[in-house]
Design a protein around this motif. Structure first.
Motif, PDB file in Angstrom:
ATOM      1  N   LEU A 236     -10.581   6.808   1.165  1.00  0.00           N
ATOM      2  CA  LEU A 236     -10.542   5.470   1.743  1.00  0.00           C
ATOM      3  C   LEU A 236     -10.442   4.402   0.649  1.00  0.00           C
ATOM      4  N   MET A 237     -11.182   4.587  -0.444  1.00  0.00           N
ATOM      5  CA  MET A 237     -11.092   3.638  -1.556  1.00  0.00           C
ATOM      6  C   MET A 237      -9.714   3.687  -2.211  1.00  0.00           C
ATOM      7  N   GLY A 238      -9.154   4.901  -2.317  1.00  0.00           N
ATOM      8  CA  GLY A 238      -7.805   5.016  -2.862  1.00  0.00           C
ATOM      9  C   GLY A 238      -6.786   4.292  -2.003  1.00  0.00           C
ATOM     10  N   ALA A 239      -6.964   4.379  -0.674  1.00  0.00           N
ATOM     11  CA  ALA A 239      -6.075   3.648   0.237  1.00  0.00           C
ATOM     12  C   ALA A 239      -6.243   2.146   0.058  1.00  0.00           C
ATOM     13  N   ALA A 240      -7.469   1.696  -0.203  1.00  0.00           N
ATOM     14  CA  ALA A 240      -7.709   0.269  -0.428  1.00  0.00           C
ATOM     15  C   ALA A 240      -7.005  -0.208  -1.695  1.00  0.00           C
ATOM     16  N   LEU A 241      -7.031   0.606  -2.749  1.00  0.00           N
ATOM     17  CA  LEU A 241      -6.329   0.235  -3.977  1.00  0.00           C
ATOM     18  C   LEU A 241      -4.818   0.191  -3.749  1.00  0.00           C
ATOM     19  N   SER A 242      -4.308   1.162  -2.977  1.00  0.00           N
ATOM     20  CA  SER A 242      -2.877   1.156  -2.666  1.00  0.00           C
ATOM     21  C   SER A 242      -2.503  -0.053  -1.823  1.00  0.00           C
ATOM     22  N   PHE A 243      -3.404  -0.470  -0.953  1.00  0.00           N
ATOM     23  CA  PHE A 243      -3.144  -1.607  -0.071  1.00  0.00           C
ATOM     24  C   PHE A 243      -2.890  -2.884  -0.864  1.00  0.00           C
ATOM     25  N   VAL A 244      -3.611  -3.041  -1.965  1.00  0.00           N
ATOM     26  CA  VAL A 244      -3.449  -4.257  -2.786  1.00  0.00           C
ATOM     27  C   VAL A 244      -2.464  -4.039  -3.933  1.00  0.00           C
ATOM     28  N   GLY A 245      -1.765  -2.882  -3.931  1.00  0.00           N
ATOM     29  CA  GLY A 245      -0.725  -2.638  -4.927  1.00  0.00           C
ATOM     30  C   GLY A 245      -1.195  -2.042  -6.227  1.00  0.00           C
ATOM     31  N   LEU A 246      -2.416  -1.458  -6.260  1.00  0.00           N
ATOM     32  CA  LEU A 246      -2.957  -0.909  -7.496  1.00  0.00           C
ATOM     33  C   LEU A 246      -3.024   0.614  -7.480  1.00  0.00           C
ATOM     34  N   GLY A 247      -2.403   1.244  -6.490  1.00  0.00           N
ATOM     35  CA  GLY A 247      -2.403   2.693  -6.402  1.00  0.00           C
ATOM     36  C   GLY A 247      -1.018   3.269  -6.566  1.00  0.00           C
ATOM     37  N   GLU A 248      -0.708   4.284  -5.764  1.00  0.00           N
ATOM     38  CA  GLU A 248       0.621   4.887  -5.776  1.00  0.00           C
ATOM     39  C   GLU A 248       1.673   3.840  -5.455  1.00  0.00           C
ATOM     40  N   GLN A 249       2.754   3.835  -6.250  1.00  0.00           N
ATOM     41  CA  GLN A 249       3.766   2.792  -6.124  1.00  0.00           C
ATOM     42  C   GLN A 249       4.964   3.257  -5.305  1.00  0.00           C
ATOM     43  N   PRO A 250       5.601   2.323  -4.567  1.00  0.00           N
ATOM     44  CA  PRO A 250       6.820   2.644  -3.819  1.00  0.00           C
ATOM     45  C   PRO A 250       7.909   3.125  -4.787  1.00  0.00           C
ATOM     46  N   PRO A 251       8.818   4.005  -4.290  1.00  0.00           N
ATOM     47  CA  PRO A 251       8.968   4.411  -2.890  1.00  0.00           C
ATOM     48  C   PRO A 251       8.109   5.605  -2.487  1.00  0.00           C
ATOM     49  N   ASN A 252       7.229   6.083  -3.381  1.00  0.00           N
ATOM     50  CA  ASN A 252       6.370   7.206  -3.029  1.00  0.00           C
ATOM     51  C   ASN A 252       5.445   6.816  -1.878  1.00  0.00           C
ATOM     52  N   PRO A 253       5.279   7.691  -0.890  1.00  0.00           N
ATOM     53  CA  PRO A 253       4.463   7.339   0.277  1.00  0.00           C
ATOM     54  C   PRO A 253       2.970   7.360  -0.029  1.00  0.00           C
ATOM     55  N   ALA A 254       2.267   6.366   0.450  1.00  0.00           N
ATOM     56  CA  ALA A 254       0.808   6.281   0.354  1.00  0.00           C
ATOM     57  C   ALA A 254       0.313   5.545   1.586  1.00  0.00           C
ATOM     58  N   LEU A 255      -0.783   5.995   2.151  1.00  0.00           N
ATOM     59  CA  LEU A 255      -1.261   5.421   3.410  1.00  0.00           C
ATOM     60  C   LEU A 255      -1.602   3.940   3.252  1.00  0.00           C
ATOM     61  N   GLY A 256      -2.244   3.585   2.154  1.00  0.00           N
ATOM     62  CA  GLY A 256      -2.587   2.184   1.947  1.00  0.00           C
ATOM     63  C   GLY A 256      -1.360   1.308   1.796  1.00  0.00           C
ATOM     64  N   THR A 257      -0.357   1.806   1.085  1.00  0.00           N
ATOM     65  CA  THR A 257       0.882   1.053   0.905  1.00  0.00           C
ATOM     66  C   THR A 257       1.617   0.879   2.224  1.00  0.00           C
ATOM     67  N   MET A 258       1.611   1.916   3.052  1.00  0.00           N
ATOM     68  CA  MET A 258       2.281   1.837   4.348  1.00  0.00           C
ATOM     69  C   MET A 258       1.629   0.769   5.230  1.00  0.00           C
ATOM     70  N   ILE A 259       0.306   0.696   5.195  1.00  0.00           N
ATOM     71  CA  ILE A 259      -0.389  -0.326   5.978  1.00  0.00           C
ATOM     72  C   ILE A 259      -0.083  -1.715   5.436  1.00  0.00           C
ATOM     73  N   ALA A 260      -0.049  -1.849   4.110  1.00  0.00           N
ATOM     74  CA  ALA A 260       0.255  -3.151   3.498  1.00  0.00           C
ATOM     75  C   ALA A 260       1.662  -3.608   3.849  1.00  0.00           C
ATOM     76  N   ASP A 261       2.596  -2.667   3.906  1.00  0.00           N
ATOM     77  CA  ASP A 261       3.973  -3.023   4.250  1.00  0.00           C
ATOM     78  C   ASP A 261       4.134  -3.352   5.731  1.00  0.00           C
TER      79      ASP A 261
END
Length: 303
Positions: A236-261
């Motif tokens: 869940l914390m990893g998804a939060a980091l991805s949500f604000v752009g500090l985790g896995e970067q596009p175009p690689n899929p990440a749950l937090g990034t998908m929610i942010a987009d």
């Protein structure tokens, strides 16, 4: 089930280790299975792991998980062709969620594989030498880390480095080891004066033996339970980091990034946010149910 007994010369008998182990496993499974939610959690965790392993064959459109664009099918609602719909670039949401499970599991396993051993070792040392300078120094450092919210500390550390999955893992690890130190310190310090510890000291056992062969087994059940429960929280914390752009970067899929987009398109194109959020909820609940079952199994008495 009665354990098998084999007779030896001289009238001595020994219990078959294999039969005793099997009997213990059956008793543990009985304790675990009494909680139906724990069994459901175990099944869900196994399913998530299988999906992560066989993602290439499970995802209906594996090519959609990379740098793929198909504007002719952008923002298609869930239907027969795309079960969970598509995003603004025409990529299948289901395929991207399936491929994001591996990154989510890698996040949880990677963080705990570093944080747990470091925290456990520090906790054993601080607990055994309680009251001495080395213990005081370790626990004061732990107090500093625990005084800061883990997510805030992880965000601060992640912002100092290039946003990648590995760096986000290290950022969470930086704040997570202290929880294991505090947990193990409490157990180790409570048993350090037991007779079996004093006996080991009297016969000249090494500090390594006392820490890892005498103290550590008393902490193993709580460590295992916490690690299982922490898997969901770390993901869940990893998804939060991805949500604000500090985790896995596009175009690689990440749950937090998908929610942010996808959240910017709410409520019209709801599937871009709802389905990744449900995937995160599934992972967190699955590991929480499993952790509760493991805790009940290890802490319950004889049936």
């Amino acid at each position: 089930m009665m354990a098998e007994i084999s007779a030896q010369p001289g009238g001595r008998t020994v219990i078959s280790r294999k039969a005793a182990r099997l009997d213990g496993l059956k008793k543990n499974w009985y304790r675990f299975s009494r909680n139906r939610m724990s069994v459901i959690g175990l099944a869900a965790v196994v399913l998530i792991i299988l999906v992560a392993i066989f993602e290439q064959w499970i995802a209906p459109y594996p090519e959609h998980t990379g740098a793929y664009v198909d504007f002719a099918h952008s923002n298609v609602a869930p239907g027969k062709e795309f079960l969970l719909g598509t995003d603004q670039y025409g990529r299948d949401v289901l395929s991207r969620i399936v491929f994001s499970f591996r990154n989510a599991l890698a996040m949880g396993i990677g963080v705990l594989a570093v944080a747990a051993p470091v925290g456990v070792v520090m906790g054993l040392i601080a607990g055994y030498y309680k009251g001495r300078p080395v213990s005081n120094v370790i626990m004061r450092i732990v107090d500093v880390f625990l005084s800061l919210p883990s997510l805030v500390l992880a965000l601060a550390v992640s912002a100092m480095f290039t946003p990648t999955l590995f760096n986000s893992m290290m950022a969470i690890t930086f704040s997570w080891w202290a929880w294991y130190t505090r947990l193990v310190f409490g157990t180790a310090s409570s048993v350090r004066n037991e007779y079996y510890i004093q006996s080991a000291e009297l016969i000249g056992a090494s500090r390594f033996h006392i820490l890892f062969r005498e103290l550590l087994p008393n902490c193993s059940s709580t460590i295992l339970t916490k690690m299982t429960l922490d898997m969901g929280i770390v993901i869940l914390m990893g998804a939060a980091l991805s949500f604000v752009g500090l985790g896995e970067q596009p175009p690689n899929p990440a749950l937090g990034t998908m929610i942010a987009d996808g959240y910017k398109f709410l409520p019209d194109i709801w599937w871009l946010t709802v389905f990744p959020a449900l995937a995160i909820m599934l992972i967190v609940l699955a590991f929480n149910f499993l952790g509760d079952g493991i805790g009940d199994m290890l802490n319950s008495g004889e049936v």
